[in-house]
Design a protein around this motif. Structure first.
Motif, PDB file in Angstrom:
ATOM      1  N   UNK A  28      -6.673  -8.351  12.906  1.00 31.00           N
ATOM      2  CA  UNK A  28      -6.422  -7.916  14.409  1.00 31.00           C
ATOM      3  C   UNK A  28      -7.895  -7.316  14.734  1.00 31.00           C
ATOM      4  N   UNK A  42      -0.374   0.983  -5.695  1.00 35.50           N
ATOM      5  CA  UNK A  42      -1.244   1.517  -5.975  1.00 35.50           C
ATOM      6  C   UNK A  42      -2.142   1.329  -7.283  1.00 35.50           C
ATOM      7  N   UNK A  62     -11.852  -2.986   9.905  1.00 39.39           N
ATOM      8  CA  UNK A  62     -11.195  -2.937   8.551  1.00 39.39           C
ATOM      9  C   UNK A  62     -11.528  -4.051   7.678  1.00 39.39           C
ATOM     10  N   UNK A  63     -12.131  -3.883   6.622  1.00 33.33           N
ATOM     11  CA  UNK A  63     -12.495  -5.042   5.593  1.00 33.33           C
ATOM     12  C   UNK A  63     -12.256  -4.710   4.095  1.00 33.33           C
ATOM     13  N   UNK A  64     -12.428  -5.346   3.140  1.00 32.11           N
ATOM     14  CA  UNK A  64     -12.308  -5.141   1.871  1.00 32.11           C
ATOM     15  C   UNK A  64     -13.493  -5.938   1.164  1.00 32.11           C
ATOM     16  N   UNK A  92      -9.665  -7.263   8.147  1.00 36.26           N
ATOM     17  CA  UNK A  92      -8.171  -7.096   9.000  1.00 36.26           C
ATOM     18  C   UNK A  92      -8.103  -8.492   9.877  1.00 36.26           C
ATOM     19  N   UNK A 129      -0.468  -7.689   2.200  1.00 37.44           N
ATOM     20  CA  UNK A 129      -1.355  -7.372   3.647  1.00 37.44           C
ATOM     21  C   UNK A 129      -2.084  -8.856   4.085  1.00 37.44           C
ATOM     22  N   UNK A 154      -8.945  -4.178  -3.165  1.00 37.51           N
ATOM     23  CA  UNK A 154      -8.254  -3.335  -1.929  1.00 37.51           C
ATOM     24  C   UNK A 154      -7.738  -2.221  -2.180  1.00 37.51           C
ATOM     25  N   UNK A 155      -8.493  -1.431  -2.910  1.00 32.38           N
ATOM     26  CA  UNK A 155      -8.104   0.113  -3.274  1.00 32.38           C
ATOM     27  C   UNK A 155      -8.989   0.851  -2.668  1.00 32.38           C
ATOM     28  N   UNK A 156      -8.763   2.294  -3.087  1.00 30.00           N
ATOM     29  CA  UNK A 156      -9.775   3.574  -2.692  1.00 30.00           C
ATOM     30  C   UNK A 156     -11.302   2.936  -2.644  1.00 30.00           C
ATOM     31  N   UNK A 157     -12.182   2.914  -1.699  1.00 26.65           N
ATOM     32  CA  UNK A 157     -13.403   2.736  -2.338  1.00 26.65           C
ATOM     33  C   UNK A 157     -14.133   3.588  -3.427  1.00 26.65           C
ATOM     34  N   UNK A 158     -13.930   4.517  -3.603  1.00 20.95           N
ATOM     35  CA  UNK A 158     -14.479   5.500  -4.438  1.00 20.95           C
ATOM     36  C   UNK A 158     -13.834   5.178  -5.928  1.00 20.95           C
ATOM     37  N   UNK A 172       0.780  -1.090   0.137  1.00 19.39           N
ATOM     38  CA  UNK A 172       0.179  -0.079  -0.125  1.00 19.39           C
ATOM     39  C   UNK A 172       1.013   1.318   0.092  1.00 19.39           C
TER      40      UNK A 172
END
Lengths: 396, 396, 396
Positions: free
Chosen positions: A79, A34, A132-134, A77, A61, A147-151, A28
């Motif tokens: 944890x 990216x 945190x999730x994907x 995630x 990740x 796994x990138x920026x949601x938008x 990341x």
């Protein structure tokens, strides 16, 4: 090809080697990391998501994959948002996954639904917590994650070669890294493999001479090759004179990681029947998820390479030396190959084109643009490929 | 509990995690390392010191433990002051330990007594040499070392619960990390375990629900809990309504590392009969030395946790996932848990109190003051504890 | 011997240790690495070079050793100059070694002879490519490599003790690290071993007392020792009173890495019959190549040390502790011994002389001068040694 002056012939004069981090590192925040995060990547077989949490590593990740009682896959995630105990030890329930330590319950999108040690079981506090999730989607027997920026989330593409089925055909998925020439997890940078897709010249040498002829007779012939950019990556066209005419083979590298390579063993010509997604596990290992049209269950597993009549893991060290394959050629370049030590030639222009296109896409993302091949509406979902083989009349 | 904004729900938006080094790292010269070095720590069983030198690792330091011919235990730096050969290969003699390489002989306090290869066997030179060492004392079947500044050495404390023996009782020592829920050496930071002592809420979840009920029936009830500072650390008071009245359990964390926890399996009420010292081996591993009042030899070994009817090391990987215990909950937080990712709740106020007190003591040492609980005269030697269980009449 | 003040007796007051990098580290560009690179070093037995490429590690560099079809040994950089695949998977041919990936062919001096995937098989391009290589020469059953600046390459020395053979004698080579007291590859810095050659005092302690008497009876006597600089290094002269007169033993350290040590087991006196070259594999491991005059094949292998009647690898951990040898004394100093913690005495003056001479040679190279013992014409090829044993009349 750069000139090596004769006074530099001694290994004593080697300069400090380096690699192109921009093209290789996948974390990341890195340029390539990216770029990769603007696409969907397979992170498991559909059957990998179940009631036992499973550890996943993708793009550097660590994540936990599960499937809740209503059948929804979740990728979170590891944890726990509370105190950090791993959800690998969580209990999968109807509504999500529950941490073993203090019982916080999360749904597949990370919403906290219960905090049993808090007043009123967290009724007034759990809404403030998000694990945190994907997002994931399932297709072709594979679970894809974004796994990138949601938008910037694109549609999950469909591929014509996997959508048009002949009678009796169905789609089979595989996670054994078909095409890697070795075990499921390959201990080197993903690009060392992906570049190989745009390197048809190694086929008659590595696979046609060194290791005996691994494929069919025609693959041992040195082809005439052209390379071209496509709307989704790079393709190579390989022509070989055969008895019945000119054998034409098109291989595609679809950005950022997809191999569209017709099986070099197939005797029947036609569109490529198998796609492979090279998943960078981290900077120094990768695996390949595949999906293909088959007529019988278990067909994909049979494509695995043989050397001296054996599977890769059955070879002695000396046999690995005598019958090397893609695994040996690529892994022995080192964890990340030192590009500063390379001397690319005319036959490496596919490698050059691929690197150039990857750099352009890295730059596009850095500039706020969308990289090649991403689509945001269902209309852009279907990707048409050229990969496959055919016989052309001679002289065309 | 901090708010996680909804646009931060994706794992893509995670920030770089970090831990509180001030509370976790144990090396010489670190804030917590210096606090820990103001107390005595057990570094072995009495039987560990003998005529065969033994490697010890404590607070990130490697040391050699032995017992000379006159019965005195010694704890010395491994590298011989002469040329650095390890005293692990030394020969234990009546007066001390002799290096194998050139025969220098050191007593239990590191004084050099002989240098056989030097003129006159070093008679005029050996007095100038001192092998680095730490003072040790033995009590409760354990060997305690003081690894701090010599001028700050406190008295080695006695604990009332181990000094007052019922008829037939004696003190037994154990080094198998009773209470860790796993093997003798636990691969994570010591604080992940020590905090758990001030976390009574996890008991009904982790031990009462996830892994079946590991303890007795009453421990599966969610207790009413209060936390209080003491003159030596923090205590929690846990109240549970039971048939005969209110079951009252007091658990203590005695700074810097002592667990005073009544056995959760004990049916008989009364003062805690077992103390545990959490020894940080280094930043990322710890072990627990215990001493307890018993009526039969081997009683302590029987306290070890069972999961699904098995001992920890007998579980398959899947059983570790299905029947997790303290080991899984704490070790899976990582080598050192990232505190920046935590979301502490109302039920975590014991954790908060403990961290605050530890920080205050770290600060006290940095300011040149003595930390909580240390005493320098025999009068301060006896420590009285409240830990234990009792039944109170209801309504009190 | 430095004074350790009594308030520094506690291990708490240890200062941060360090080692002399200038004397220990062997990489290209380091002071000692550049000194070492002005000499030839053995990197294999003659039989190690063959038609199967072999991985070699020397002075921190990874290399590939092979022997082409015309019998010439070659030592090349592992990563093919083309794309970096390792020549470990190459095919050895009459004219050189061919990379498995795209078939580039290199001769033993790294000249590229063919590029089969390039136009015209690389006829007009291969001349511009050179695979990094090091020159090798073979002597005494060993393959020596010169890894330094080409213009500074000295002649490969001959040694009188290996050139003058008695009737029936021949030279045997060995790569099992005779004299290391342990396995072939020893996991510590090379200097820890090489210094030991100038330390005759440890013999009666380590080998004469600790491990029982490993050698013959006279070696258990503490000798009278003098040390002297020679034209090639340092020598020690050890005198012991024996029945027939004065036993005189001369041991040499020939710079930069050669041991000339008469066998401590030999009953017959005369010139040393065995030389050992300490090869730094990298900063933290070494091995010893040996060559000796023998009357029977396999004689060298019989010299290996015994402890308690066993070979090193047959000992239990406790036997290693009770019967330590050179391996334990040297390896237990750590990967690189911390010189800052040493306290050298009168008996260590050989160590001091050797370090001083090594530092002078490091300085000489840094100043553009040639270090001790190198010769550039055949006239300087023969090196005469003093090492060996003899009986002198008493009172001389």
């Amino acid at each position: 090809m750069n000139h090596v002056p004769s006074n530099g012939a001694s290994a004593y004069h080697r300069t400090e080697p380096h690699y192109i981090a921009e093209l290789t590192k996948v974390g990341r925040g890195t340029p390539m990391g990216e770029l990769l995060r603007r696409y969907w990547h397979p992170i498991g077989l559909t059957s990998d998501a179940g009631s036992t949490p499973r550890q996943i590593r993708a793009l550097g990740e660590d994540l936990i994959l599960f499937r809740d009682g209503s059948g929804r896959a979740g990728l979170v995630h590891p944890r726990c948002a509370h105190r950090g105990a791993s959800l690998y030890y969580g209990r999968v329930e109807d509504r999500g996954i529950r941490c073993c330590y203090h019982g916080w319950l999360f749904d597949v999108e990370g919403r906290c639904l219960e905090q049993p040690c808090e007043p009123n079981a967290g009724a007034s506090t759990c809404g403030r917590i998000r694990q945190p999730y994907y997002p994931v989607e399932e297709r072709y027997g594979l679970i894809f994650a974004y796994m990138g920026p949601p938008e910037k989330k694109p549609v999950l593409p469909r591929f014509d070669v996997l959508e048009t089925l002949e009678p009796g055909e169905f789609i089979e998925a595989d996670d054994s890294s078909i095409g890697s020439g070795g075990p499921a997890i390959v201990p080197c940078n993903w690009l060392q493999h992906f570049e190989n897709v745009m390197d048809p010249f190694h086929v008659p040498i590595l696979h046609g001479s060194f290791s005996g002829n691994q494929f069919n007779a025609r693959m041992a012939i040195m082809p005439k090759v052209t390379f071209e950019n496509t709307t989704r990556g790079i393709r190579s066209i390989q022509l070989r004179d055969v008895e019945t005419g000119v054998h034409r083979r098109i291989t595609e590298a679809v950005l950022p990681t997809i191999r569209a390579v017709a099986s070099p063993r197939a005797e029947k010509d036609g569109p490529c029947s198998l796609l492979g997604w090279v998943l960078p596990i981290d900077d120094t290992s990768f695996r390949i998820y595949s999906a293909g049209r088959v007529l019988e269950k278990g067909s994909l597993a049979k494509i695995r390479s043989h050397f001296n009549g054996k599977l890769w893991h059955e070879l002695t060290e000396e046999e690995h030396q005598r019958f090397p394959g893609d695994y040996e050629a690529q892994v022995s370049q080192g964890e990340i190959s030192f590009h500063s030590e390379e001397h690319l030639g005319f036959s490496d222009r596919g490698i050059g084109l691929l690197r150039r296109m990857l750099k352009q896409q890295v730059q596009a993302v850095a500039n706020g643009q969308d990289p090649i091949g991403v689509a945001f509406d269902a209309a852009g979902e279907l990707v048409k490929l050229d990969a496959g083989t055919s016989i052309q009349p001679r002289g065309e």
